[in-house]
Scaffold this active site. Structure first.
Site, PDB file in Angstrom:
ATOM      1  N   LYS A 192       0.856  -1.191   0.000  1.00  0.00           N
ATOM      2  CA  LYS A 192       0.000   0.000   0.000  1.00  0.00           C
ATOM      3  C   LYS A 192       0.887   1.234   0.000  1.00  0.00           C
ATOM      4  O   LYS A 192       1.498   1.589   1.000  1.00  0.00           O
ATOM      5  CB  LYS A 192      -0.912   0.021   1.231  1.00  0.00           C
ATOM      6  CG  LYS A 192      -2.107   0.911   0.987  1.00  0.00           C
ATOM      7  CD  LYS A 192      -2.390   1.945   1.975  1.00  0.00           C
ATOM      8  CE  LYS A 192      -1.765   3.132   2.390  1.00  0.00           C
ATOM      9  NZ  LYS A 192      -1.830   4.312   1.605  1.00  0.00           N
ATOM     10  N   GLY A 245       6.720   4.769   8.370  1.00  0.00           N
ATOM     11  CA  GLY A 245       5.897   5.972   8.424  1.00  0.00           C
ATOM     12  C   GLY A 245       6.049   6.627   9.779  1.00  0.00           C
ATOM     13  O   GLY A 245       7.053   6.423  10.473  1.00  0.00           O
ATOM     14  N   THR A 247       5.572   7.731  13.724  1.00  0.00           N
ATOM     15  CA  THR A 247       5.477   7.003  14.997  1.00  0.00           C
ATOM     16  C   THR A 247       4.014   6.846  15.409  1.00  0.00           C
ATOM     17  O   THR A 247       3.603   5.785  15.885  1.00  0.00           O
ATOM     18  CB  THR A 247       6.299   7.759  16.063  1.00  0.00           C
ATOM     19  OG1 THR A 247       7.686   7.603  15.712  1.00  0.00           O
ATOM     20  CG2 THR A 247       6.074   7.226  17.453  1.00  0.00           C
ATOM     21  N   GLY A 250       2.538   4.205  13.296  1.00  0.00           N
ATOM     22  CA  GLY A 250       3.221   2.955  13.636  1.00  0.00           C
ATOM     23  C   GLY A 250       2.599   2.306  14.869  1.00  0.00           C
ATOM     24  O   GLY A 250       2.410   1.085  14.913  1.00  0.00           O
ATOM     25  N   GLU A 268       9.338   1.022  11.089  1.00  0.00           N
ATOM     26  CA  GLU A 268      10.399   2.017  10.858  1.00  0.00           C
ATOM     27  C   GLU A 268       9.725   3.373  10.942  1.00  0.00           C
ATOM     28  O   GLU A 268       8.960   3.741  10.052  1.00  0.00           O
ATOM     29  CB  GLU A 268      11.008   1.848   9.461  1.00  0.00           C
ATOM     30  CG  GLU A 268      11.702   0.532   9.221  1.00  0.00           C
ATOM     31  CD  GLU A 268      13.027   0.407   9.945  1.00  0.00           C
ATOM     32  OE1 GLU A 268      13.459   1.385  10.586  1.00  0.00           O
ATOM     33  OE2 GLU A 268      13.604  -0.674   9.878  1.00  0.00           O
ATOM     34  N   CYS A 303      13.684  10.432   7.388  1.00  0.00           N
ATOM     35  CA  CYS A 303      13.453   9.928   8.752  1.00  0.00           C
ATOM     36  C   CYS A 303      14.674  10.126   9.628  1.00  0.00           C
ATOM     37  O   CYS A 303      14.551  10.446  10.798  1.00  0.00           O
ATOM     38  CB  CYS A 303      13.068   8.458   8.692  1.00  0.00           C
ATOM     39  SG  CYS A 303      14.213   7.496   7.700  1.00  0.00           S
ATOM     40  N   GLU A 401       9.350  15.831  15.454  1.00  0.00           N
ATOM     41  CA  GLU A 401       9.869  15.636  14.099  1.00  0.00           C
ATOM     42  C   GLU A 401       9.172  16.641  13.174  1.00  0.00           C
ATOM     43  O   GLU A 401       7.954  16.583  12.982  1.00  0.00           O
ATOM     44  CB  GLU A 401       9.579  14.206  13.636  1.00  0.00           C
ATOM     45  CG  GLU A 401      10.192  13.902  12.291  1.00  0.00           C
ATOM     46  CD  GLU A 401       9.850  12.496  11.798  1.00  0.00           C
ATOM     47  OE1 GLU A 401       8.702  12.059  11.954  1.00  0.00           O
ATOM     48  OE2 GLU A 401      10.750  11.845  11.235  1.00  0.00           O
TER      49      GLU A 401
HETATM   50  P1  NAD Z   1       2.289   8.334   7.787  1.00  0.00           P
HETATM   51  O1  NAD Z   1       2.492   7.562   9.047  1.00  0.00           O
HETATM   52  O2  NAD Z   1       1.286   9.400   7.771  1.00  0.00           O
HETATM   53  O3  NAD Z   1       1.912   7.358   6.588  1.00  0.00           O
HETATM   54  C1  NAD Z   1       2.682   6.225   6.279  1.00  0.00           C
HETATM   55  C2  NAD Z   1       1.795   5.212   5.576  1.00  0.00           C
HETATM   56  O4  NAD Z   1       0.795   4.783   6.489  1.00  0.00           O
HETATM   57  C3  NAD Z   1       1.061   5.757   4.359  1.00  0.00           C
HETATM   58  O5  NAD Z   1       0.995   4.765   3.365  1.00  0.00           O
HETATM   59  C4  NAD Z   1      -0.324   6.036   4.905  1.00  0.00           C
HETATM   60  O6  NAD Z   1      -1.339   5.968   3.927  1.00  0.00           O
HETATM   61  C5  NAD Z   1      -0.478   4.921   5.906  1.00  0.00           C
HETATM   62  N1  NAD Z   1      -1.458   5.197   6.956  1.00  0.00           N
HETATM   63  C6  NAD Z   1      -1.808   6.386   7.483  1.00  0.00           C
HETATM   64  N2  NAD Z   1      -2.757   6.224   8.431  1.00  0.00           N
HETATM   65  C7  NAD Z   1      -2.999   4.897   8.511  1.00  0.00           C
HETATM   66  C8  NAD Z   1      -3.868   4.100   9.309  1.00  0.00           C
HETATM   67  N3  NAD Z   1      -4.680   4.628  10.209  1.00  0.00           N
HETATM   68  N4  NAD Z   1      -3.838   2.770   9.127  1.00  0.00           N
HETATM   69  C9  NAD Z   1      -3.019   2.195   8.222  1.00  0.00           C
HETATM   70  N5  NAD Z   1      -2.191   2.903   7.436  1.00  0.00           N
HETATM   71  C10 NAD Z   1      -2.178   4.244   7.582  1.00  0.00           C
HETATM   72  O7  NAD Z   1       3.749   8.856   7.399  1.00  0.00           O
HETATM   73  P2  NAD Z   1       4.138   9.754   6.142  1.00  0.00           P
HETATM   74  O8  NAD Z   1       3.731  11.144   6.448  1.00  0.00           O
HETATM   75  O9  NAD Z   1       3.697   9.128   4.882  1.00  0.00           O
HETATM   76  O10 NAD Z   1       5.730   9.608   6.176  1.00  0.00           O
HETATM   77  C11 NAD Z   1       6.532  10.365   6.980  1.00  0.00           C
HETATM   78  C12 NAD Z   1       6.957   9.585   8.201  1.00  0.00           C
HETATM   79  O11 NAD Z   1       7.654   8.395   7.812  1.00  0.00           O
HETATM   80  C13 NAD Z   1       7.937  10.348   9.058  1.00  0.00           C
HETATM   81  O12 NAD Z   1       7.580  10.223  10.405  1.00  0.00           O
HETATM   82  C14 NAD Z   1       9.264   9.644   8.795  1.00  0.00           C
HETATM   83  O13 NAD Z   1      10.191   9.767   9.827  1.00  0.00           O
HETATM   84  C15 NAD Z   1       8.834   8.244   8.595  1.00  0.00           C
HETATM   85  N6  NAD Z   1       9.871   7.474   7.866  1.00  0.00           N
HETATM   86  C16 NAD Z   1      10.636   6.577   8.549  1.00  0.00           C
HETATM   87  C17 NAD Z   1      11.637   5.871   7.899  1.00  0.00           C
HETATM   88  C18 NAD Z   1      12.494   4.873   8.634  1.00  0.00           C
HETATM   89  O14 NAD Z   1      13.133   4.055   7.973  1.00  0.00           O
HETATM   90  N7  NAD Z   1      12.544   4.903   9.954  1.00  0.00           N
HETATM   91  C19 NAD Z   1      11.861   6.078   6.531  1.00  0.00           C
HETATM   92  C20 NAD Z   1      11.069   7.010   5.857  1.00  0.00           C
HETATM   93  C21 NAD Z   1      10.075   7.707   6.547  1.00  0.00           C
END
Ligand code: NAD
Length: 498
Positions: A192, A245, A247, A250, A268, A303, A401
């Site tokens: 997804k 994505g 925290t 997550g 992650e 991230c 963040e």
């Molecule tokens: P996000 O958590 O908003 O979204 C990530 C994914 O989760 C997307 O595909 C989104 O559609 C999905 N999602 C959102 N709400 C959901 C729910 N309720 N149930 C299931 N899925 C859901 O994050 P973002 O804004 O897309 O990305 C930025 C974040 O990702 C930052 O916090 C960044 O630090 C983190 N990140 C971490 C790493 C790592 O390796 N640690 C790498 C890249 C990005």
């Protein structure tokens, strides 16, 4: 080849680009059962780019069933490992051959400079698939030492259907970090993508089939996180969720696993990575350049961005002065299809508003803007690179963040205080320390609470490096052999010899 194109030529190629906008299930591009749609917006213009299928729980059911059928049939997991290696190697080659299309798809949806796509994201994704392809026939079991009346061996088997939920900041690469080890281990995948960057995953899945991957093994469902993402994470026939994505989201994955079938969860998540610059560091300019790239690269949407600069007091003034001198002009906002641009827009207007509100908060809390702190006069969702000095670690801009090009400089007195400030965070993804003293370097490695530590560099690494966090930055590891094994489970066979 492509890096030599002019801005005009890139625009012409973008206009001529044809791409799928639905889901990819059972080896075919399909629409949502309920025909839902959402609009993908180009953040460089804030104009609509295309309409994309917005899936629902029924589309997830369809994709998971397709993955399950493929898994049960054994068409992939029981394929001779050497043949699986061949498919994944061809797949890596096809990603390379389609570098320009991947670059355009991610640049148009999330605003990354095209030159970064071509020099970082695409080659890194190719390397990821090549690395895990090569490991496909090296997943061994074991025979253990037992008493004479028994023979005991341990098999390593794939998990089943793996759900991969990924963010928008490196759409192709973050998907590759999950999908490549999951496939190499013999699993089926339902990916997804983030709703802000829904297109490159479809091309990826299509090329897997072109490389000889069996239909149904690699599926993609587009849609919103709260609907499609939640349906995938709550699904009772999914064996693992591999999530990258925030925290906040997550943590929801852990809840969804508990509310459904206790599936495995790898996370992650976010970061607030400290970079410690000690007074004895060897080369101030080199350190400052790494600090600049560590927070302004990829618009700060990284991230492990080095967002907290912990600077030893004796060098603080010189360090900040040099950062201002070099950092002010190092990154210039521009058209991401211009191959000289190194700072694109932030992913959406909403995200820009969020980053701007953090900048305002930093000003209100008494931090000093050394440069930036504003937005350029461009039509897209841009924010200028910003350096705050006089930050203390209790300020919101040092704790949360921001995920934008905003650096917070905090002065510290020596390594002991630096380590205490560095670890005073809910996050623990990455950290760096700059020093000439061997003992200080090793002490920092020992005492820093982070999954990745760099000494006298930042953001270096290769595929052997486990990538993942301590504390609320997550609990999985991407890249590396450990990642591959996390997509397998052991089976113990105890044979009584009588
Ligand atoms: P996000 O958590 O908003 O979204 C990530 C994914 O989760 C997307 O595909 C989104 O559609 C999905 N999602 C959102 N709400 C959901 C729910 N309720 N149930 C299931 N899925 C859901 O994050 P973002 O804004 O897309 O990305 C930025 C974040 O990702 C930052 O916090 C960044 O630090 C983190 N990140 C971490 C790493 C790592 O390796 N640690 C790498 C890249 C990005």
């Amino acid at each position: 080849m492509t890096t030599e194109l002019s801005t005009r030529e890139w625009h012409a190629r973008a206009a001529a680009l044809r791409y799928a906008t639905g889901h990819f299930i059972d080896g075919a591009h399909v629409d949502s059962l309920a025909k839902g749609r959402f609009t993908a917006v180009n953040p460089a213009t804030l104009q609509p780019l295309c309409e994309v299928s917005a899936g629902g729980a029924a589309d997830i059911d369809r994709a998971v069933a397709s993955g399950r059928r493929a898994f049960a049939s054994g068409v992939w997991r029981r394929m001779a490992p050497r043949d699986r290696l061949g498919v994944l190697s061809r797949f890596a080659g096809l990603i390379q051959a389609n570098a320009e299309r991947f670059a355009l798809l991610d640049t148009l949806t999330m605003g990354k400079p095209i030159r970064d796509m071509l020099s970082i994201d695409v080659p890194s994704a190719v390397q990821t698939f090549s690395y895990f392809a090569e490991l496909s026939d090296k997943i061994d079991g074991a025979v253990t030492a037992t008493a004479a009346d028994a023979f005991h061996y341990i098999l390593r088997e794939p998990l089943g259907v793996v759900g991969c939920i990924v963010p928008w900041n490196y759409p192709l690469l973050m998907a590759a970090w999950k999908v490549a080890p999951a496939l190499a281990a013999g699993n089926s995948v339902v990916l997804k993508p983030a709703e802000q960057s829904p297109l490159s995953a479809l091309l990826m899945a299509e090329l897997f089939v072109e490389a000889g991957g069996p239909p149904g093994v690699f599926n993609v469902v587009n849609g919103l996180g709260e609907t499609v993402g939640a349906a995938l994470a709550l699904h009772n026939d999914v064996n693992k969720i591999a999530f990258t994505g925030s925290t906040e989201v997550g943590k929801l994955m852990l809840v969804y696993a508990g509310q459904s079938n206790m599936k495995r969860v790898a996370l992650e998540c976010g970061g607030k990575s400290p970079q410690i610059f000690l007074a004895d560091l060897e080369d101030l300019d080199r350190a400052v350049n790494y600090a600049i790239n560590g927070i302004f690269g990829n618009m700060g949407e990284v991230c492990n961005a080095g967002s907290r600069l912990l600077i030893d007091k004796p060098i603080a003034e010189a360090f900040i002065a040099r950062f201002v001198e070099l950092g002010k002009t190092a990154y210039r906002a521009g058209d991401p299809l211009d191959p000289t641009t190194n700072l694109g827009p932030l992913v959406t207007a909403g995200h820009r508003a969020r980053v701007v509100s953090y900048i305002e908060r930093g000003k209100r809390d008494g931090a000093r803007v050394e440069f930036g702190g504003d937005t350029p006069a461009l039509p897209g969702s841009y924010v200028n690179p910003t350096l705050f000095s006089r930050v203390n670690n209790q300020m919101t801009i040092a704790r949360e963040e921001i995920f934008g090009p905003v650096a917070a400089a905090i002065e510290v007195s020596g390594i002991t205080e630096a380590l205490q400030v560095a670890n005073d965070s809910i996050y623990g993804l990455a950290a760096s320390v700059w020093t000439r003293d061997l003992r200080t370097a090793h002490t920092a490695v020992r005492d820093l609470e982070a999954g990745v530590i760099w000494v006298n560099c930042f953001d270096h690494g290769d595929m052997t490096q486990p990538f993942g966090g301590y504390k609320q930055s997550g609990q999985g590891r991407d890249k590396c052999l450990e990642s591959l094994l996390s997509y397998t489970q052991t089976k113990s066979a105890w044979i009584h010899l009588g």
